[in-house]
Design a protein around this motif. Sequence first.
Motif, PDB file in Angstrom:
ATOM      1  N   TYR A  93       0.830  -1.206   0.000  1.00 56.91           N
ATOM      2  CA  TYR A  93       0.000   0.000   0.000  1.00 56.91           C
ATOM      3  C   TYR A  93       0.865   1.257   0.000  1.00 56.91           C
ATOM      4  N   ARG A 129       0.487   5.435   0.969  1.00 57.21           N
ATOM      5  CA  ARG A 129      -0.340   6.485   1.563  1.00 57.21           C
ATOM      6  C   ARG A 129       0.422   7.792   1.465  1.00 57.21           C
ATOM      7  N   HIS A 189       0.136  12.193   1.493  1.00 57.44           N
ATOM      8  CA  HIS A 189      -0.607  13.430   1.719  1.00 57.44           C
ATOM      9  C   HIS A 189      -0.166  14.519   0.742  1.00 57.44           C
ATOM     10  N   MET A 248       1.419  -3.434   5.376  1.00 56.83           N
ATOM     11  CA  MET A 248       2.402  -4.295   4.719  1.00 56.83           C
ATOM     12  C   MET A 248       3.332  -4.842   5.788  1.00 56.83           C
ATOM     13  N   GLN A 285       8.025  17.980   1.836  1.00 54.10           N
ATOM     14  CA  GLN A 285       7.086  17.574   0.782  1.00 54.10           C
ATOM     15  C   GLN A 285       5.842  18.425   0.974  1.00 54.10           C
ATOM     16  N   HIS A 326       8.062   4.734  -1.500  1.00 51.78           N
ATOM     17  CA  HIS A 326       8.154   4.406  -0.073  1.00 51.78           C
ATOM     18  C   HIS A 326       9.206   5.235   0.654  1.00 51.78           C
ATOM     19  N   ARG A 340      13.766   7.117   5.068  1.00 49.31           N
ATOM     20  CA  ARG A 340      12.503   7.261   5.784  1.00 49.31           C
ATOM     21  C   ARG A 340      12.673   6.764   7.219  1.00 49.31           C
ATOM     22  N   SER A 374       5.961   7.179  10.477  1.00 48.64           N
ATOM     23  CA  SER A 374       7.099   6.662   9.715  1.00 48.64           C
ATOM     24  C   SER A 374       7.316   7.553   8.497  1.00 48.64           C
ATOM     25  N   LYS A 421       8.357   9.541   5.387  1.00 50.54           N
ATOM     26  CA  LYS A 421       9.115   9.250   4.168  1.00 50.54           C
ATOM     27  C   LYS A 421       9.872  10.505   3.736  1.00 50.54           C
ATOM     28  N   TYR A 472      -5.149  11.959  12.673  1.00 52.51           N
ATOM     29  CA  TYR A 472      -4.690  10.736  13.351  1.00 52.51           C
ATOM     30  C   TYR A 472      -4.968  10.771  14.838  1.00 52.51           C
TER      31      TYR A 472
HETATM   32  N1  LIG Z   1       6.596  12.501   3.791  1.00 54.63           N
HETATM   33  C1  LIG Z   1       5.537  11.721   4.056  1.00 54.63           C
HETATM   34  N2  LIG Z   1       5.682  10.669   4.882  1.00 54.63           N
HETATM   35  C2  LIG Z   1       4.627   9.876   5.152  1.00 54.63           C
HETATM   36  C3  LIG Z   1       3.341  10.137   4.601  1.00 54.63           C
HETATM   37  C4  LIG Z   1       3.224  11.246   3.724  1.00 54.63           C
HETATM   38  O1  LIG Z   1       2.159  11.532   3.184  1.00 54.63           O
HETATM   39  N3  LIG Z   1       4.336  12.003   3.471  1.00 54.63           N
HETATM   40  N4  LIG Z   1       2.279   9.320   4.932  1.00 54.63           N
HETATM   41  C5  LIG Z   1       2.380   8.601   6.198  1.00 54.63           C
HETATM   42  C6  LIG Z   1       1.331   7.631   6.395  1.00 54.63           C
HETATM   43  S1  LIG Z   1      -0.170   8.238   6.911  1.00 54.63           S
HETATM   44  C7  LIG Z   1       1.553   6.285   6.267  1.00 54.63           C
HETATM   45  S2  LIG Z   1       0.355   5.176   6.672  1.00 54.63           S
HETATM   46  C8  LIG Z   1       2.850   5.773   5.767  1.00 54.63           C
HETATM   47  C9  LIG Z   1       2.648   4.980   4.491  1.00 54.63           C
HETATM   48  O2  LIG Z   1       3.858   4.488   3.993  1.00 54.63           O
HETATM   49  P1  LIG Z   1       3.904   3.863   2.534  1.00 54.63           P
HETATM   50  O3  LIG Z   1       3.361   4.863   1.561  1.00 54.63           O
HETATM   51  O4  LIG Z   1       5.314   3.485   2.307  1.00 54.63           O
HETATM   52  O5  LIG Z   1       2.993   2.676   2.571  1.00 54.63           O
HETATM   53  O6  LIG Z   1       3.782   6.826   5.484  1.00 54.63           O
HETATM   54  C10 LIG Z   1       3.727   7.914   6.345  1.00 54.63           C
HETATM   55  N5  LIG Z   1       4.808   8.813   5.984  1.00 54.63           N
END
Ligand SMILES: Nc1nc2c(c(=O)[nH]1)N[C@H]1C(S)=C(S)[C@@H](COP(=O)(O)O)O[C@H]1N2
Length: 420
Positions: free
Chosen positions: A41, A43, A45, A127, A166, A205, A210, A221, A223, A244
């Motif tokens: 998956y 995710r 923003h 995952m 970002q 990812h 990350r 977590s 990224k 959240y």
């Molecule tokens: N920079 C950044 N990190 C982020 C996000 C994001 O939108 N931007 N989404 C977060 C959310 S809500 C989740 S659930 C996980 C998803 O990680 P994935 O996209 O590797 O599955 O990253 C997190 N880290």
Amino acid sequence: MGTVGDGSVEEPINREPDAETLTNSFLTPSKSQSGSKHIAYERNHGPIQHLDGDTHKLTIKSDASLSAAQSTIVGKPINTTFSISDLSQFHQHDIVAALQCAGNRRHSMRARLDEVQGIDWGNGAVMNAQWGGVLLRDVLERVGVQAEDGRADTYDGIHVQFHSSQPTQEDDYYGASIPLSVAMDAERECLLATHMNGSPLTPEHGYPLRVIVPGIIGARSVKWLDGITLAAEESSNHYQKRDYKILKGDIAQRIQETDDEEEKGRIMQDEVKPMGDNPINCVVAVPSEKSATLEKDEDGRVMVKGYAIPQGKDGPVMKVEVSIDRGNTWHEASILDDGDENTTHPSNKGTTSERGKFSWVLWDCHVPVDGEGDVEDVSIWSKATDRGGNTMDMQHPEGEWNLRGVGFNAVEGRRGVKIV
Ligand SMILES: Nc1nc2c(c(=O)[nH]1)N[C@H]1C(S)=C(S)[C@@H](COP(=O)(O)O)O[C@H]1N2
Ligand SMILES: [Mo]
């Protein structure tokens, strides 16, 4: 610069596999073997970032908000920059950990209980991967943070804020934070990850860097990590302060009743604490959401499969049970990866006794069905128990509602299934 398919601030990419595909492998690949299909998956923003691993920098700072006493722990003042190559000089550490979006299973909550706000995730916003990188704790110690093993309370009130430049839907960057006690907890193994399943992270990812905070909702977590700040406050980012969160009861009601957006934000920000540890969870993947019938085999049994995730750092999941008669009879499932070498810390064999503490387990269960004929309207329940003794709420088998539809962990996995 983004490329086609990266999404935008207005329309970020969010995708998940169906739960049946997801549970085909213990480690979730980023993509299918041919590379044509996304599996793990995603995710976002904001738009997927394409960063240069050779020039990328991580800056770690301490913040003026720290008190004199806190500054002593943190080793003030910090202002250090690391390249990815600098980070590669640290001890390399691997862990297998599940990463789950707080919104996983939201569709079931919405369909079953009441309307909720947020993306209509099915059961695939999760995952299980092998993450490689360096321990956040090691890097923080290097910049001067004191390791206070056995005296974690000295970290009270200090937060580790993560920053990614970002652009996002609700803020001008993506940020999150965790308490310093979590970041420094040797049992938590928070990672600054550069690798997923043995390969460099893909842009989706978080390449080149990350955070992975095992056992805690995916939102932390971060990224495309480029900044860490040690401060006396949580991250002020929208996704830490105004998203959240579990909004229920009186708080949910007050938020729903006001039209004043600022007031809604204020209630969320000031009156509700951020989500942290994942609750224990157990999810039925087969029969999938799409199939309304289950066929008995020649022994009069049906096959149910799924995954289970431990609570916080209380893993691994030790036991999974399945019921098709609303909890009157439970059948113990087989935990498929039990003893599998993949469930250990792959490159750290011998240095830890933990087996898959942050990992999910995959399970299957042959459930005997009473009688000869068809059975209509069966609910399939599944229940996990982890090593910490956490198990799921039997008082509310259908699950409990909250306004944002987060942290859903009902034992009722499927309803309205027909057994033939
Ligand atoms: N920079 C950044 N990190 C982020 C996000 C994001 O939108 N931007 N989404 C977060 C959310 S809500 C989740 S659930 C996980 C998803 O990680 P994935 O996209 O590797 O599955 O990253 C997190 N880290
Ligand atoms: Mo998420």
